[in-house]
Design a protein around this motif. Structure first.
Motif, PDB file in Angstrom:
ATOM      1  N   MET A  46     -25.538   2.890  -0.033  1.00 52.50           N
ATOM      2  CA  MET A  46     -26.543   3.565   0.791  1.00 52.50           C
ATOM      3  C   MET A  46     -26.388   5.076   0.794  1.00 52.50           C
ATOM      4  N   THR A  51     -27.445  -1.366  -1.726  1.00 52.48           N
ATOM      5  CA  THR A  51     -26.190  -1.476  -0.987  1.00 52.48           C
ATOM      6  C   THR A  51     -25.410  -0.166  -0.954  1.00 52.48           C
ATOM      7  N   ASN A  98     -21.842   0.272   2.406  1.00 50.74           N
ATOM      8  CA  ASN A  98     -21.828   1.123   1.209  1.00 50.74           C
ATOM      9  C   ASN A  98     -21.083   0.457   0.046  1.00 50.74           C
ATOM     10  N   ARG A 133     -33.506   3.854   5.545  1.00 54.88           N
ATOM     11  CA  ARG A 133     -33.980   3.851   4.155  1.00 54.88           C
ATOM     12  C   ARG A 133     -35.476   4.103   4.063  1.00 54.88           C
ATOM     13  N   GLY A 140     -26.437  -1.758   3.177  1.00 56.56           N
ATOM     14  CA  GLY A 140     -26.155  -0.333   3.227  1.00 56.56           C
ATOM     15  C   GLY A 140     -25.069   0.101   4.179  1.00 56.56           C
TER      16      GLY A 140
END
Length: 434
Positions: A53, A51, A276, A248, A273
Motif C-alpha cells: 500500500m 497489498t 503492506n 486507496r 494494504g
C-alpha cells in the motif's frame, strides 16, 4: 519454461494461477519498483494485488518488523500484546463505527469468514445478500457468497445466498438509467427480493468498489439507499474494505464513506494494504455484534506481534504523509492520461484514486480477455506490472502503491498506452454481420 516454473508446476495445484506466458520471480523491491530474478526492473502498478500500500521496503516498516522479530515473533491471542491493542484502538477510531471492537485475522478471506460468522450468529440466520459480480475470498464460505462465476468453483455452501443488482454501473438491465434512477431501480430490486425471501436475512456483504470484478461500482449513495431498507428489516451491512480501505480511492478513507448519508456499516472487513505485505486482516464491528458469539474463540496467528508492529508503522506513515490525498491527486492524473489515449480497444477507464480499471473490447465491441492478456504481456515487456479481472477477464486492474509520484504516474501511463496500442494492433479483424 524456466526450471523454477517447471518445479512450481510439479508441486502446486493446476488451478494456482500465475501471470505471463513465462512467469517471473520477483526478488526485491524499493519504493514503487520491483526487480525480477534476471535483474529486470519494473514499475509495480499492482502491488501484490493491492497489498503493497505505501511502498516496497518502506524503512519504517522494515525497522519495526526487524526490531519486533528481535524480541519475540509469536504469542497468540491468549496473551496480551501492546502492538495489537494499539493498532486495534487506532483502527476502531478510524472506522467510523460507534462503540467499535476489532478482531484480527491473517487474510481478507478469513476476515470475511469472521464477519459472516458474526452476522449469522447475531441474526440467527444463514441467509445472506451479496452483490452480483462480487468477490470475497477463496474459502468454502466466501466462495459461497461470490457472485463471479470465474472465482466460484462450487455451488455448495453453508449459506443461502441471494444476489442483488448494483455492483456494475455500465452493463446490465439498469445501465441505461441515470444515477438516481439506477439507485431507485436497484433499491426496488432489493425490496422485491426481501419480499420473496423466506425467513430472516442475516446481512448484506458488499465491496464499495468491486475488486476482482474489474473495479466496478454503483453510483455514490447506492448503499445508503440499501441501508435504509436493511435497517427497517434489522439486516446488517458488511462493508468489504479489503481492497478499498486505507484511502486507496482518494476521495475517502473507506469505500463506504461514498455512501455515508445513512451512516456507517454494522461491520467492516479489512486486509491487504494495512500490512503492506504482512499477512493481516480483520473485522471491525459495533460491540453488540462483535460480542454475540456464545462459544470460546482465539486466533493463533491473527494480531501477531510482528504483523501488528509492522502494520502500526505502515498506518502511521500513511497518515503522516497524507497518502490518501496523494492517491486522489496522482490517481486523477493517471486516469486522465489513460482516457486521453482514446483507443478503440478501451471501452471504459473507471475507478477512483489509485484503483483504476480499464475495460477492453474487441473490434466488434465485445469483451476481450485476449486483449487484456496481450496488454499484460506487452506492459511487462515495457517494464510495468499490472493485474486483470472482470467477469469476462477483460479488465486491466491498476493499483500502484499510494506513494506513487507524478513522474512515475506519467511514465507508467505512457508505457500502458503503448502496451494497449500493441494489443489493439494484434486484435483479429471483426467479421461482418451476415
Amino acid at each position: 519454461m524456466t526450471e523454477l516454473y517447471r518445479r512450481h508446476r510439479a508441486v502446486t495445484p493446476a488451478w494456482l494461477a500465475t501471470y505471463y506466458e513465462e512467469p517471473i520471480e520477483l526478488t526485491h523491491g524499493e519504493g514503487r519498483h520491483v526487480w525480477d530474478s534476471q535483474g529486470r526492473r519494473y514499475l509495480d502498478f499492482f502491488g501484490g494485488i493491492l497489498t503493497t500500500m505505501t511502498a516496497h521496503a518502506l524503512p519504517e516498516v522494515t525497522k519495526a518488523v526487524a526490531e519486533q522479530a528481535g524480541r519475540i515473533l509469536h504469542t497468540s491471542t491468549l496473551y496480551l500484546s501492546s502492538p495489537m491493542v494499539e493498532l486495534a484502538e487506532q483502527i476502531a477510531e478510524l472506522s467510523g463505527i460507534p462503540d467499535a471492537k476489532v478482531f484480527f485475522t491473517t487474510s481478507g478471506t478469513e476476515a470475511n469468514d469472521t464477519a459472516l460468522l458474526l452476522a449469522t450468529s447475531y441474526r440467527s440466520s444463514n441467509q445472506v445478500l451479496a452483490m452480483r459480480n462480487s468477490y470475497h475470498g477463496r474459502s468454502f464460505t466466501t466462495v459461497g457468497i461470490t457472485g463471479n462465476s470465474s472465482w466460484s468453483p462450487t455451488s455448495l455452501s453453508p449459506l443461502q445466498t441471494l444476489y442483488v443488482h448494483g455492483g456494475v454501473r455500465t452493463r446490465g438491465p439498469f445501465a441505461h438509467l441515470s444515477d438516481a434512477d439506477f439507485i431507485a431501480a436497484c433499491t426496488a430490486d432489493l425490496e422485491d427480493l426481501l419480499g420473496q425471501a423466506g425467513g430472516r436475512i442475516a446481512a448484506l456483504i458488499a465491496e464499495p468498489v468491486q475488486g476482482v470484478g474489474g473495479f466496478t461500482s454503483g453510483p455514490d449513495g447506492l448503499f445508503a439507499s440499501f441501508k435504509r431498507v436493511l435497517d427497517r428489516h434489522g439486516i446488517l451491512w458488511i462493508s468489504d474494505e479489503v481492497q478499498t480501505g486505507w484511502g486507496r480511492t482518494g476521495d475517502h478513507f473507506w469505500g463506504w464513506q461514498a455512501h455515508a448519508e445513512a451512516g456507517p456499516p454494522d461491520l467492516l472487513t479489512f486486509a491487504k494494504g494495512i500490512g503492506n505485505g504482512l499477512s493481516m486482516g480483520g473485522v471491525v464491528a459495533r460491540t453488540e455484534v462483535m460480542d454475540c458469539l456464545g462459544a470460546n474463540s482465539i486466533s493463533t496467528f491473527g494480531g501477531s506481534p510482528i504483523t501488528t508492529a509492522g502494520a502500526l508503522a505502515n498506518l502511521r506513515h500513511l497518515l503522516d504523509h497524507d497518502l490518501q490525498g496523494n492517491a486522489r491527486r496522482v490517481g486523477a492524473l493517471l486516469t486522465e492520461r489513460l482516457r486521453a489515449a482514446d483507443l478503440p480497444v478501451v471501452r471504459e477507464v473507471r475507478g477512483r484514486g489509485l484503483m483504476i480499471g480499464v475495460e477492453l473490447v474487441d473490434r466488434a465491441g465485445e469483451p476481450s480477455a485476449p486483449a487484456a492478456t496481450a496488454t499484460l504481456e506487452h506492459a511487462r515487456a515495457l517494464g510495468v506490472l499490472i493485474g486483470k479481472g472482470g467477469l469476462a477477464g477483460n479488465v486491466l486492474r491498476i493499483a500502484p502503491p499510494l506513494s506513487l509520484t507524478t513522474a512515475e504516474a506519467t511514465e507508467g501511463a505512457d508505457l500502458l498506452v503503448e502496451a494497449l496500442r500493441r494489443a489493439q494492433d494484434e486484435l483479429p479483424a471483426s467479421t461482418p454481420a451476415p
